[in-house]
Design a protein around this motif. Sequence first.
Motif, PDB file in Angstrom:
ATOM      1  N   ASP A  46       0.919  -1.249   0.123  1.00 23.51           N
ATOM      2  CA  ASP A  46       0.001   0.182  -0.179  1.00 23.51           C
ATOM      3  C   ASP A  46       0.930   1.157  -0.034  1.00 23.51           C
ATOM      4  N   ARG A  47       2.083   1.099   0.636  1.00 30.84           N
ATOM      5  CA  ARG A  47       2.999   2.353   0.585  1.00 30.84           C
ATOM      6  C   ARG A  47       4.400   1.526   0.803  1.00 30.84           C
ATOM      7  N   ALA A  48       5.457   2.500  -0.161  1.00 39.26           N
ATOM      8  CA  ALA A  48       6.524   2.143  -0.037  1.00 39.26           C
ATOM      9  C   ALA A  48       7.628   3.063   0.145  1.00 39.26           C
ATOM     10  N   LYS A  49       8.773   3.191   0.824  1.00 43.45           N
ATOM     11  CA  LYS A  49       9.472   4.353   0.808  1.00 43.45           C
ATOM     12  C   LYS A  49      11.166   3.813   0.720  1.00 43.45           C
ATOM     13  N   ILE A  50      11.873   4.562   0.108  1.00 44.75           N
ATOM     14  CA  ILE A  50      13.346   4.337   0.056  1.00 44.75           C
ATOM     15  C   ILE A  50      14.172   5.659   0.353  1.00 44.75           C
ATOM     16  N   ASP A  51      14.984   5.530   1.120  1.00 41.23           N
ATOM     17  CA  ASP A  51      15.567   6.664   1.811  1.00 41.23           C
ATOM     18  C   ASP A  51      17.136   6.614   1.919  1.00 41.23           C
ATOM     19  N   ARG A  52      17.824   7.186   0.965  1.00 37.93           N
ATOM     20  CA  ARG A  52      19.194   7.322   0.994  1.00 37.93           C
ATOM     21  C   ARG A  52      19.933   5.856   0.684  1.00 37.93           C
ATOM     22  N   VAL A  53      19.313   5.350  -0.474  1.00 34.18           N
ATOM     23  CA  VAL A  53      19.739   4.005  -0.747  1.00 34.18           C
ATOM     24  C   VAL A  53      19.909   4.174  -2.371  1.00 34.18           C
ATOM     25  N   LEU A  54      19.184   4.973  -3.083  1.00 34.58           N
ATOM     26  CA  LEU A  54      19.328   4.951  -4.614  1.00 34.58           C
ATOM     27  C   LEU A  54      20.757   5.425  -4.843  1.00 34.58           C
ATOM     28  N   MET A  55      21.384   6.301  -4.096  1.00 33.08           N
ATOM     29  CA  MET A  55      22.633   7.020  -4.294  1.00 33.08           C
ATOM     30  C   MET A  55      23.757   5.762  -4.448  1.00 33.08           C
ATOM     31  N   HIS A  56      23.447   4.719  -3.806  1.00 29.31           N
ATOM     32  CA  HIS A  56      24.399   3.448  -3.897  1.00 29.31           C
ATOM     33  C   HIS A  56      23.950   2.550  -4.659  1.00 29.31           C
ATOM     34  N   VAL A  57      22.951   2.441  -5.357  1.00 28.21           N
ATOM     35  CA  VAL A  57      22.678   1.068  -5.903  1.00 28.21           C
ATOM     36  C   VAL A  57      23.271   1.311  -7.488  1.00 28.21           C
ATOM     37  N   ASP A  58      23.240   0.236  -8.279  1.00 27.62           N
ATOM     38  CA  ASP A  58      23.717  -0.158  -9.547  1.00 27.62           C
ATOM     39  C   ASP A  58      22.815   0.608 -10.442  1.00 27.62           C
ATOM     40  N   ASP A  59      21.838   0.487 -10.243  1.00 27.81           N
ATOM     41  CA  ASP A  59      20.661   0.820 -11.672  1.00 27.81           C
ATOM     42  C   ASP A  59      19.516   1.401 -10.806  1.00 27.81           C
ATOM     43  N   PRO A  60      19.287   2.982 -10.509  1.00 27.61           N
ATOM     44  CA  PRO A  60      18.297   3.454  -9.906  1.00 27.61           C
ATOM     45  C   PRO A  60      16.810   3.261 -10.610  1.00 27.61           C
ATOM     46  N   ALA A  61      16.964   3.405 -12.107  1.00 27.11           N
ATOM     47  CA  ALA A  61      15.851   3.319 -12.780  1.00 27.11           C
ATOM     48  C   ALA A  61      15.125   1.870 -12.640  1.00 27.11           C
ATOM     49  N   GLU A  62      15.963   0.777 -12.331  1.00 33.91           N
ATOM     50  CA  GLU A  62      15.485  -0.514 -12.101  1.00 33.91           C
ATOM     51  C   GLU A  62      14.641  -0.605 -10.788  1.00 33.91           C
ATOM     52  N   VAL A  63      15.339   0.054  -9.738  1.00 32.07           N
ATOM     53  CA  VAL A  63      14.966   0.036  -8.447  1.00 32.07           C
ATOM     54  C   VAL A  63      13.542   0.798  -8.536  1.00 32.07           C
ATOM     55  N   LEU A  64      13.374   1.808  -9.210  1.00 29.24           N
ATOM     56  CA  LEU A  64      12.093   2.519  -9.326  1.00 29.24           C
ATOM     57  C   LEU A  64      11.053   1.669  -9.953  1.00 29.24           C
ATOM     58  N   ALA A  65      11.417   0.762 -10.985  1.00 29.55           N
ATOM     59  CA  ALA A  65      10.664  -0.194 -11.946  1.00 29.55           C
ATOM     60  C   ALA A  65      10.122  -1.252 -10.659  1.00 29.55           C
ATOM     61  N   GLN A  66      11.010  -1.447  -9.864  1.00 21.25           N
ATOM     62  CA  GLN A  66      10.811  -2.773  -8.781  1.00 21.25           C
ATOM     63  C   GLN A  66       9.737  -2.253  -7.910  1.00 21.25           C
ATOM     64  N   LEU A  67       9.756  -0.794  -7.433  1.00 21.51           N
ATOM     65  CA  LEU A  67       8.861  -0.273  -6.573  1.00 21.51           C
ATOM     66  C   LEU A  67       7.443  -0.237  -7.311  1.00 21.51           C
ATOM     67  N   HIS A  68       7.334   0.192  -8.371  1.00 25.48           N
ATOM     68  CA  HIS A  68       6.231   0.141  -9.218  1.00 25.48           C
ATOM     69  C   HIS A  68       5.441  -1.066  -9.161  1.00 25.48           C
ATOM     70  N   ARG A  69       6.546  -2.165  -9.561  1.00 24.46           N
ATOM     71  CA  ARG A  69       5.980  -3.552  -9.581  1.00 24.46           C
ATOM     72  C   ARG A  69       5.486  -3.857  -8.128  1.00 24.46           C
ATOM     73  N   ALA A  70       6.018  -3.338  -7.252  1.00 26.47           N
ATOM     74  CA  ALA A  70       5.605  -4.103  -5.677  1.00 26.47           C
ATOM     75  C   ALA A  70       4.431  -3.526  -5.324  1.00 26.47           C
ATOM     76  N   THR A  71       4.123  -2.499  -5.742  1.00 25.52           N
ATOM     77  CA  THR A  71       2.933  -1.492  -5.280  1.00 25.52           C
ATOM     78  C   THR A  71       1.622  -1.696  -5.864  1.00 25.52           C
ATOM     79  N   ARG A  72       0.666  -1.490  -5.070  1.00 22.79           N
ATOM     80  CA  ARG A  72      -0.717  -1.537  -5.551  1.00 22.79           C
ATOM     81  C   ARG A  72      -1.161  -0.366  -6.493  1.00 22.79           C
ATOM     82  N   PRO A  73      -2.183  -0.301  -7.338  1.00 20.95           N
ATOM     83  CA  PRO A  73      -2.699   0.877  -8.048  1.00 20.95           C
ATOM     84  C   PRO A  73      -3.011   1.858  -6.827  1.00 20.95           C
ATOM     85  N   GLY A  74      -2.601   2.905  -6.874  1.00 22.02           N
ATOM     86  CA  GLY A  74      -3.255   3.938  -5.925  1.00 22.02           C
ATOM     87  C   GLY A  74      -2.332   4.151  -4.849  1.00 22.02           C
ATOM     88  N   ALA A  75      -1.109   3.341  -4.599  1.00 21.69           N
ATOM     89  CA  ALA A  75      -0.270   3.271  -3.506  1.00 21.69           C
ATOM     90  C   ALA A  75       0.609   4.708  -3.722  1.00 21.69           C
TER      91      ALA A  75
END
Length: 257
Positions: free
Chosen positions: A109-138
């Motif tokens: 229903d909700r997700a957050k990511i805080d000071r992690v994207l600055m460290h990851v290999d592929d921020p766009a892929e992580v955003l895609a994963q967050l989109h996949r993990a969440t419900r419509p309206g989240a």
Amino acid sequence: MSTTLGVPRPDQASYMLRAAAGDAGRAYKRQMLDLLDIRAGHTVLDAGCGPGTDLPALAERVGDGGTVIGVDRDPAMLERARARTEGLRRVELREGDVHALPVEPGTMDRAKIDRVLMHVDDPAEVLAQLHRATRPGARVGLAEPDWDTLIVDAEDLDTSRAFTRYTTAEVVRNATVGRGLVRLAERAGFRVEAVHATTPVFRDFQEADHTLGLGRNLQKAIDGGHIDRDRGHRWFAGLSQGPFYASFTLVGVVCSR
Ligand SMILES: C[S@@+](CC[C@H](N)C(=O)[O-])C[C@H]1O[C@@H](n2cnc3c(N)ncnc32)[C@H](O)[C@@H]1O
């Protein structure tokens, strides 16, 4: 043989908890949680939860009927998070990579990511994963610094600028991801609802040395030939004598799916 500058690299979990406990840390985290509008019964994901900094606050907001899932790839962080959330039955900790989130698609229903994207290999892929993990309206919250905005007061401003350039180019993998959050969120298919920028200010040299790695990273910049040794040492000595001022911009984005 070089003289080592600054405090040694801090224990990462303590560093994160300490950074979050300062005035600026508390303010942006509270603002993010308020904008996420977390309700009782929600299932909330904290991607890259670290030592569990925000898990107790999330657990309080979801109440007895909700669930908080903290994911981190570092077992030592999860150990700290486990200790911090002991007795909170609605918190689940999962070891995993944010590039392949270990959650059922469409269940958050909700997700957050805080000071992690600055460290990851592929921020766009992580955003895609967050989109996949969440419900419509989240709703999803993102918070990242932009290290290009780091300013350190000194008489030798060229060395301050060289230090910021070195931090951005060599120390932090995605150092300017803060300014890119809106773009990343929209390209992943989210609708941006709110954007805020806060400016953590450091007036205490020791605190800044600890958190910003002034001495540690200056030493690396000198060793790598990016900053002249004598000039770097004079800059650092001047900072340590004070008065001291440094700040940077931290960008927060809340979006909906
Ligand atoms: C600066 S800490 C932030 C922790 C927490 N979000 C907070 O606000 O206190 C970054 C965390 O991201 C985790 N991390 C970095 N890359 C990751 C990845 N690819 N997958 C999962 N966790 C990751 C690290 O292990 C670390 O715990």
